[in-house]
Design a protein around this motif. Structure first.
Motif, PDB file in Angstrom:
ATOM      1  N   ILE A  45     -14.831  35.672  47.419  1.00 47.42           N
ATOM      2  CA  ILE A  45     -14.880  34.157  46.766  1.00 47.42           C
ATOM      3  C   ILE A  45     -13.644  34.064  46.088  1.00 47.42           C
ATOM      4  O   ILE A  45     -13.260  34.828  45.034  1.00 47.42           O
ATOM      5  CB  ILE A  45     -16.262  33.882  45.891  1.00 47.42           C
ATOM      6  N   ARG A  46     -12.703  33.234  46.537  1.00 46.02           N
ATOM      7  CA  ARG A  46     -11.301  32.918  45.616  1.00 46.02           C
ATOM      8  C   ARG A  46     -11.680  31.632  44.660  1.00 46.02           C
ATOM      9  O   ARG A  46     -12.110  30.885  45.080  1.00 46.02           O
ATOM     10  CB  ARG A  46     -10.476  32.712  46.726  1.00 46.02           C
ATOM     11  N   VAL A  47     -11.192  31.774  43.443  1.00 41.68           N
ATOM     12  CA  VAL A  47     -11.759  31.086  42.293  1.00 41.68           C
ATOM     13  C   VAL A  47     -10.337  30.668  41.653  1.00 41.68           C
ATOM     14  O   VAL A  47      -9.511  31.869  41.189  1.00 41.68           O
ATOM     15  CB  VAL A  47     -12.567  31.665  41.422  1.00 41.68           C
TER      16      VAL A  47
ATOM     17  N   ALA B 184     -23.095  32.605  38.653  1.00 48.55           N
ATOM     18  CA  ALA B 184     -22.348  33.208  37.536  1.00 48.55           C
ATOM     19  C   ALA B 184     -22.032  32.365  36.261  1.00 48.55           C
ATOM     20  O   ALA B 184     -21.522  32.957  35.271  1.00 48.55           O
ATOM     21  CB  ALA B 184     -21.188  33.815  37.939  1.00 48.55           C
ATOM     22  N   LEU B 185     -22.294  30.969  36.316  1.00 46.78           N
ATOM     23  CA  LEU B 185     -21.998  29.964  35.350  1.00 46.78           C
ATOM     24  C   LEU B 185     -23.265  29.331  34.949  1.00 46.78           C
ATOM     25  O   LEU B 185     -23.407  28.161  35.526  1.00 46.78           O
ATOM     26  CB  LEU B 185     -20.769  29.363  35.727  1.00 46.78           C
ATOM     27  N   PRO B 186     -24.235  29.991  34.271  1.00 49.07           N
ATOM     28  CA  PRO B 186     -25.254  29.125  33.966  1.00 49.07           C
ATOM     29  C   PRO B 186     -24.955  27.801  33.243  1.00 49.07           C
ATOM     30  O   PRO B 186     -24.095  27.742  32.457  1.00 49.07           O
ATOM     31  CB  PRO B 186     -26.045  30.130  32.815  1.00 49.07           C
ATOM     32  N   GLY B 187     -25.898  26.846  33.836  1.00 55.27           N
ATOM     33  CA  GLY B 187     -25.722  25.432  33.400  1.00 55.27           C
ATOM     34  C   GLY B 187     -24.495  24.814  33.722  1.00 55.27           C
ATOM     35  O   GLY B 187     -24.099  23.437  33.534  1.00 55.27           O
ATOM     36  N   SER B 188     -23.903  25.265  35.055  1.00 54.92           N
ATOM     37  CA  SER B 188     -22.774  24.615  35.383  1.00 54.92           C
ATOM     38  C   SER B 188     -23.067  23.504  36.450  1.00 54.92           C
ATOM     39  O   SER B 188     -24.287  23.232  36.973  1.00 54.92           O
ATOM     40  CB  SER B 188     -21.756  25.421  36.161  1.00 54.92           C
ATOM     41  N   GLU B 189     -22.253  22.375  36.783  1.00 55.54           N
ATOM     42  CA  GLU B 189     -22.503  21.579  37.754  1.00 55.54           C
ATOM     43  C   GLU B 189     -21.675  21.591  38.973  1.00 55.54           C
ATOM     44  O   GLU B 189     -20.448  22.141  39.131  1.00 55.54           O
ATOM     45  CB  GLU B 189     -21.983  20.144  37.091  1.00 55.54           C
TER      46      GLU B 189
ATOM     47  N   ALA C 266     -22.645  35.435  33.778  1.00 56.89           N
ATOM     48  CA  ALA C 266     -23.553  36.172  34.211  1.00 56.89           C
ATOM     49  C   ALA C 266     -23.263  36.994  35.220  1.00 56.89           C
ATOM     50  O   ALA C 266     -22.536  36.526  35.983  1.00 56.89           O
ATOM     51  CB  ALA C 266     -24.710  35.200  34.511  1.00 56.89           C
ATOM     52  N   ARG C 267     -23.576  38.428  35.167  1.00 54.90           N
ATOM     53  CA  ARG C 267     -23.314  39.295  36.204  1.00 54.90           C
ATOM     54  C   ARG C 267     -24.146  38.699  37.388  1.00 54.90           C
ATOM     55  O   ARG C 267     -25.195  38.494  37.528  1.00 54.90           O
ATOM     56  CB  ARG C 267     -23.494  40.551  35.707  1.00 54.90           C
TER      57      ARG C 267
ATOM     58  N   LEU D 165     -15.039  36.175  35.119  1.00 55.80           N
ATOM     59  CA  LEU D 165     -15.351  36.105  36.580  1.00 55.80           C
ATOM     60  C   LEU D 165     -14.819  37.166  37.264  1.00 55.80           C
ATOM     61  O   LEU D 165     -15.557  37.759  38.224  1.00 55.80           O
ATOM     62  CB  LEU D 165     -14.745  34.933  37.124  1.00 55.80           C
ATOM     63  N   ALA D 166     -13.642  37.713  36.945  1.00 58.32           N
ATOM     64  CA  ALA D 166     -12.921  38.616  37.702  1.00 58.32           C
ATOM     65  C   ALA D 166     -13.773  40.096  37.380  1.00 58.32           C
ATOM     66  O   ALA D 166     -13.739  40.833  38.244  1.00 58.32           O
ATOM     67  CB  ALA D 166     -11.438  39.235  37.156  1.00 58.32           C
ATOM     68  N   ALA D 167     -14.272  40.042  36.098  1.00 58.50           N
ATOM     69  CA  ALA D 167     -15.133  41.487  35.527  1.00 58.50           C
ATOM     70  C   ALA D 167     -16.235  41.529  36.693  1.00 58.50           C
ATOM     71  O   ALA D 167     -16.861  42.705  36.868  1.00 58.50           O
ATOM     72  CB  ALA D 167     -15.326  41.362  34.325  1.00 58.50           C
ATOM     73  N   THR D 168     -16.753  40.345  36.869  1.00 57.19           N
ATOM     74  CA  THR D 168     -18.245  40.507  37.841  1.00 57.19           C
ATOM     75  C   THR D 168     -17.895  40.522  39.272  1.00 57.19           C
ATOM     76  O   THR D 168     -18.795  40.327  39.986  1.00 57.19           O
ATOM     77  CB  THR D 168     -19.188  39.080  37.374  1.00 57.19           C
ATOM     78  N   GLY D 169     -16.526  40.354  39.540  1.00 56.70           N
ATOM     79  CA  GLY D 169     -16.242  40.593  40.980  1.00 56.70           C
ATOM     80  C   GLY D 169     -15.573  39.504  41.815  1.00 56.70           C
ATOM     81  O   GLY D 169     -15.046  39.767  42.771  1.00 56.70           O
ATOM     82  N   PHE D 170     -15.527  38.527  40.980  1.00 56.50           N
ATOM     83  CA  PHE D 170     -15.001  37.243  41.753  1.00 56.50           C
ATOM     84  C   PHE D 170     -13.216  37.445  42.213  1.00 56.50           C
ATOM     85  O   PHE D 170     -12.906  38.016  41.015  1.00 56.50           O
ATOM     86  CB  PHE D 170     -15.072  35.890  41.134  1.00 56.50           C
ATOM     87  N   ARG D 171     -12.668  36.914  43.032  1.00 53.87           N
ATOM     88  CA  ARG D 171     -11.230  36.962  43.366  1.00 53.87           C
ATOM     89  C   ARG D 171     -10.596  36.038  42.520  1.00 53.87           C
ATOM     90  O   ARG D 171     -10.311  34.884  43.275  1.00 53.87           O
ATOM     91  CB  ARG D 171     -11.062  36.956  44.875  1.00 53.87           C
ATOM     92  N   THR D 172     -10.456  35.994  41.133  1.00 51.41           N
ATOM     93  CA  THR D 172      -9.714  34.929  40.522  1.00 51.41           C
ATOM     94  C   THR D 172      -8.108  34.759  40.791  1.00 51.41           C
ATOM     95  O   THR D 172      -7.664  36.200  41.173  1.00 51.41           O
ATOM     96  CB  THR D 172     -10.004  34.886  39.129  1.00 51.41           C
TER      97      THR D 172
END
Length: 500
Positions: free
Chosen positions: A386-388, A447-452, A475-476, A407-414
């Protein structure tokens, strides 16, 4: 002649109360017992593993007495010479054959098992049981692996053959269990202690007697060849449907590698079902399951009731976390061999690392420290896919970088280049996404609790996170399905539904 017993090692009694092995009348220690695993690759392997798991209930010798006669014996180690040196622990070669001739006509139609039985092998794996019986390591050997047989006699024609290239599963057709063992030992330099051969029939009956096995899938699974049709979610599969699940090869482009991943998942779930339900503490149920398994098993002459019971006593506390699974690392897909066809060639260095671990009785993967805090949330898409792009939707300096790093620390391709949003008064963090990538968006939002979640048609594959004033943490997360690349090692508890 069966493999001679190894030099006796007397392990110290453990806190679990496992006694040191007792010597028999011959003065020799009992041969180390056996454990089994997975079918078609799991179709049969699963069944074999079941026998060991069943024994782990600790039911007495009386229940198993006489069941050994149900096992068809094969002289798998006759006249073998120049074999690899023995290491610690025990190695079982688990082979699966189709055996569909013993399945009813109705079942064959229902579960798409048409055609004549080939009595060939399409499941080959090494199951290693550690010396202390605390760990089982399962290495799948793809049936299309490039192999070179040793010199042998063709079991059909009686013709003498020099060693020659084949696909690994062809060794069984030419020379049966003996040539299969010799070929595997030549390729891996791992000494095989026991041989187990299981078929479709025992697999289906075992699953049925256990009351079904639970599996979960992050996306729908539909295979026109086997008839498998599972929506996303959690399912309890009975024998026939479980057979479809582990046999399916036409769900995606990964074919056998994808199938092996599902078989690993099923084996872990089978262990969990057998060891956590208390089902096998019932002597009658234990007998029924054992009979279902043993009725369709072929084994070497050295594997019997005493071996099953000894292993069962040593493995009472076995669980999915005690098992680890991998497929031998592939270095070249589609390796063309004249007269053989397209094969899979193993990666020499990486496969040697796997087989060296088996020889040295070491775990396949390095021990991982248990992470602190809440368990990772399972998501349908691997974060690494997932690219972010992160934007700061507030006036707080550095918030964008903080979110990007987390986000990068939990694996996302920021992008690692956060920027300021047009709107700097955002309260609730937003995940903006193209509707075509909705599964990726749900994984990111987890990974983003409460996000829309905000669909933006035409945005493209890069997802956008607009960090708001209400942002607290990332969140992890981890993929619901473990990576399926060959050589990746997963623990059983990583692939069992609801387990972390």
């Amino acid at each position: 002649m069966p493999t001679p017993p190894r030099s006796p090692r007397v392990p110290a009694a453990t806190s679990r109360g496992v006694p040191p092995p007792q010597r028999g009348a011959s003065g020799r220690p009992p041969r180390p017992p056996v454990r089994r695993k997975r079918p078609r690759w799991a179709v049969r392997a699963v069944t074999a593993l079941s026998v060991v798991v069943l024994a782990s209930a600790g039911i007495g010798h009386a229940v198993l007495s006489g069941l050994g006669s149900d096992i068809t014996r094969v002289d798998a180690f006759k006249d073998m010479k120049n074999r690899p040196r023995a290491g610690d622990g025990m190695n079982v070669l688990l082979v699966g054959t189709d055996g569909r001739d013993r399945i009813s006509e109705e079942e064959r139609r229902k579960y798409r098992l048409g055609g004549a039985p080939c009595h060939c092998t399409d499941t080959i794996m090494i199951v290693h049981l550690s010396e202390d019986r605390e760990r089982a390591s399962v290495v799948s050997l793809p049936r299309d692996s490039y192999a070179e047989t040793p010199d042998h006699t063709d079991r059909t024609t009686g013709e003498q053959h020099k060693g020659h290239p084949v696909k690994l599963n062809a060794a069984y057709a030419e020379g049966g269990p003996q040539l299969t063992i010799r070929t595997v030992e030549k390729m891996t330099r791992v000494k095989i202690d026991h041989y187990l051969e299981v078929d479709f029939t025992s697999f289906m009956r075992t699953v049925d007697v256990l009351g079904g096995v639970q599996v979960c899938t992050a996306e729908p699974l539909k295979d026109s060849h086997t008839g498998l049709d599972l929506p996303a979610g959690t399912h309890t599969l009975m024998g026939g449907q479980a057979l479809q699940y582990v046999r399916a090869r036409h769900l995606d482009g990964a074919s056998d590698l994808s199938r092996m991943k599902r078989q690993q998942r099923f084996l872990a779930a089978l262990i969990d079902r057998a060891t956590s339900s208390g089902l096998l503490l019932n002597p009658l149920k234990f007998r029924d399951v054992t009979q279902a398994v043993l009725g369709s098993v072929r084994a070497d002459k050295g594997f019997g009731t005493d071996e099953m019971l000894a292993l069962g006593r040593a493995m009472r506390n076995f669980s999915p976390s005690s098992s680890e699974f991998t497929t031998v690392p592939i270095g070249q897909m589609g390796y063309a061999v004249k007269g053989v066809g397209s094969t899979l060639k193993w990666d020499p260095a990486e496969s040697e690392r796997i087989f060296d671990a088996l020889r040295e009785d070491e775990p396949l993967a390095r021990p991982r420290p248990k992470p602190k805090g809440p368990a990772p949330v399972r998501v349908p898409v691997d974060p690494r896919q997932i690219r972010v792009q992160v934007e700061n939707g507030t006036r707080t300096p550095g918030l964008g970088k903080r979110v990007d790093d987390a986000l990068a620390a939990t694996g996302f391709r920021t992008t690692k280049v956060p920027r300021n949003a047009t709107d700097r008064a955002v309260e609730r963090t937003v995940v903006a996404f193209d509707p075509r990538w909705d599964r990726s968006a749900k994984s990111l939002a987890a990974a983003l609790p409460g996000s829309e979640l905000r669909p933006v048609k035409g945005q493209g594959p890069t997802l956008k996170v607009i960090a708001g004033a209400g942002f607290e943490k990332v969140a992890r997360v981890r993929p619901a399905d473990p990576p399926q690349e060959s050589g990746t090692v997963v623990r059983g508890d990583e692939v069992v539904c609801g387990k972390q």
